[in-house]
Design an enzyme around this catalytic site. Structure first.
Site, PDB file in Angstrom:
ATOM      1  N   GLY A  22      50.376  44.496  46.409  1.00 55.11           N
ATOM      2  CA  GLY A  22      51.770  44.277  46.729  1.00 55.11           C
ATOM      3  C   GLY A  22      52.491  44.748  45.524  1.00 55.11           C
ATOM      4  CE1 TYR A  23      58.256  42.932  42.434  1.00 52.99           C
ATOM      5  CE2 TYR A  23      57.525  44.890  40.974  1.00 52.99           C
ATOM      6  CZ  TYR A  23      58.817  43.824  41.331  1.00 52.99           C
ATOM      7  OH  TYR A  23      59.794  43.684  40.963  1.00 52.99           O
ATOM      8  CG  HIS A  28      51.221  50.310  45.689  1.00 50.02           C
ATOM      9  ND1 HIS A  28      52.146  49.810  44.737  1.00 50.02           N
ATOM     10  CD2 HIS A  28      50.236  49.730  45.570  1.00 50.02           C
ATOM     11  CE1 HIS A  28      51.445  48.982  44.101  1.00 50.02           C
ATOM     12  NE2 HIS A  28      50.373  48.846  44.241  1.00 50.02           N
ATOM     13  CG  ASP A 141      43.640  50.816  39.579  1.00 45.09           C
ATOM     14  OD1 ASP A 141      43.664  49.876  38.536  1.00 45.09           O
ATOM     15  OD2 ASP A 141      44.340  50.935  40.209  1.00 45.09           O
ATOM     16  CD  GLN A 144      40.489  48.734  42.505  1.00 43.87           C
ATOM     17  OE1 GLN A 144      40.646  47.515  41.859  1.00 43.87           O
ATOM     18  NE2 GLN A 144      41.300  49.335  43.017  1.00 43.87           N
ATOM     19  CB  VAL A 167      51.890  58.496  42.082  1.00 43.96           C
ATOM     20  CG1 VAL A 167      53.444  58.653  42.080  1.00 43.96           C
ATOM     21  CG2 VAL A 167      51.372  58.736  43.153  1.00 43.96           C
ATOM     22  CB  SER A 177      52.573  46.193  39.946  1.00 40.39           C
ATOM     23  OG  SER A 177      52.329  46.612  41.244  1.00 40.39           O
ATOM     24  NE  ARG A 178      48.291  43.189  35.262  1.00 44.63           N
ATOM     25  CZ  ARG A 178      47.045  43.236  36.218  1.00 44.63           C
ATOM     26  NH1 ARG A 178      46.902  44.504  36.226  1.00 44.63           N
ATOM     27  NH2 ARG A 178      46.634  42.298  36.562  1.00 44.63           N
TER      28      ARG A 178
END
Ligand code: AMP
Length: 271
Positions: A22-23, A28, A141, A144, A167, A177-178
Site C-alpha cells: 500500500g501507500y 505501484h 526489488d 525479491q 519507476v 513508500s519509504r
C-alpha cells in the site's frame, strides 16, 4: 476472496494479482496498469506484512492510507482489493513458513535475515487465496522478484510472473513508500544511490568491466553524500546472485542498499 476467485475462474477469467504493502506511488500504479493489460480480472492486495519486518524495523511506522490507495486502484480499473488484517493472515498459533534457500541470504538477506522468508510466505499465501494466474512485481526489488520466481519454479506453482521496470522520480530516485521518511536534505542525498548506478553504467559503456573498479567508484559517489551509509553495493550474477569479478553481458545485476539517515533504501540496474 477465495470464493470470488473461484467464481472468476468458473467464468473463464484470467486473474492477475498485484501484491503490495500500500501507500501507492507511480511504481505501484505501473504494476496495476500492467496487470490490467494482461488479465481479465485484477486483484490488488494491500497488506503490510509483519513477518517480513525485523524486530527493529519500521512495521509500526510504515505509511498507510487505505482510502487513497482504494481510490487510485479503482481509477486504474482494479476489480478487487484484498486487504486482510494481520490476525486473518497469521492467526494465533501460525507456524508455517516458506524459504528459498541461498538466494534469500544474499544481498538484502545479509542484513535482513528473516525478511525474504516473510515475503515468500505471504506471497505464497496470497497466490493461494487469490488463485492468481499471473502476478506482477517490480524490478525495483530485483532480489525479491528473483526469489519469488525461484519459489514458483521449485514449488510448481504455475503462476506466471511479470517484472515491471523501476519507476523513478524526476531526478532518478527510485520511487518507494519509504522516501516519505526522508528530510529535505536526505532527499537530496538519496539521489546519490541512483547516481552511483549511472556512474557504473557509464564505466561499463567505456568498457571498464572490472567489478572491484566499478564498486570502488560507486562507493565514492555514494560516500560523497553526507547522510549516506552503505549497507552493500554488489555486482552479481542475475540468476544466482553470486558476486562477479567482471560484468557479464546480459547477466549482471548491480544492486545497492544504502541508509540515508535512518532510512534504508535500495536500487539496482541490470546490465
Ligand atoms: P511494496 O508496496 O513496497 O511492497 O511494493 C509492491 C510492489 O511494487 C513490489 O512488486 C515492488 O517491487 C513494486 N515497486 C515498488 N516500488 C517500485 C518502483 N519504484 N517501480 C516499480 N515497481 C515498484
Amino acid at each position: 476472496m477465495k470464493r470470488i476467485a473461484d467464481k472468476l475462474h468458473r467464468e473463464g477469467k484470467r486473474i492477475a494479482l498485484v501484491p503490495t504493502m500500500g501507500y501507492f506511488h507511480e511504481g505501484h500504479l505501473s504494476l496495476i496498469r500492467k496487470a490490467r493489460k494482461v488479465a481479465d480480472a485484477v486483484i490488488v492486495s494491500i497488506f503490510v506484512n509483519p513477518t517480513q519486518f525485523g524486530p527493529n524495523e519500521d512495521f509500526e511506522h510504515y505509511p498507510r492510507d487505505f482510502e487513497r490507495d482504494r481510490r487510485l486502484a479503482r481509477e486504474l480499473g482494479t476489480d478487487y482489493i484484498f486487504g486482510p488484517d494481520v490476525k486473518e493472515m497469521y492467526p494465533a498459533g501460525y507456524r508455517t513458513y516458506v524459504e528459498v534457500e541461498e538466494l534469500s541470504k544474499k544481498l538484502c538477506g545479509m542484513s535482513r535475515r528473516t525478511h525474504f522468508r516473510g515475503v515468500t510466505t505471504v506471497v505464497l499465501k496470497l497466490f493461494e487465496i487469490t488463485k492468481a494466474d499471473v502476478a506482477v512485481f517490480g524490478w525495483k526489488d530485483a532480489q525479491q522478484f528473483l526469489i519469488i520466481r525461484k519459489m514458483a519454479r521449485d514449488l510448481n506453482l504455475g503462476v506466471k510472473l511479470i517484472g515491471v521496470p523501476t519507476v523513478r522520480e524526476r531526478d532518478g530516485l527510485a520511487m518507494s513508500s519509504r522516501n516519505t521518511y526522508l528530510s529535505p536534505e536526505e532527499r537530496c542525498d538519496a539521489v546519490a544511490i541512483r547516481n552511483s548506478l549511472r556512474h557504473a553504467k557509464a564505466m561499463i559503456k567505456k568498457r571498464i568491466i572490472s567489478a572491484p573498479k566499478i564498486l570502488a567508484a560507486m562507493r565514492k559517489v555514494i560516500g560523497a553524500a553526507k547522510s549516506a551509509r552503505i549497507d552493500y553495493v554488489e555486482i552479481v550474477d542475475v540468476d544466482n546472485l553470486e558476486p562477479l569479478q567482471a560484468v557479464k553481458k546480459g547477466k549482471t545485476l548491480i544492486a545497492a542498499a544504502v541508509f540515508i539517515g535512518g532510512t534504508r533504501l535500495i536500487d539496482n540496474i541490470r546490465v
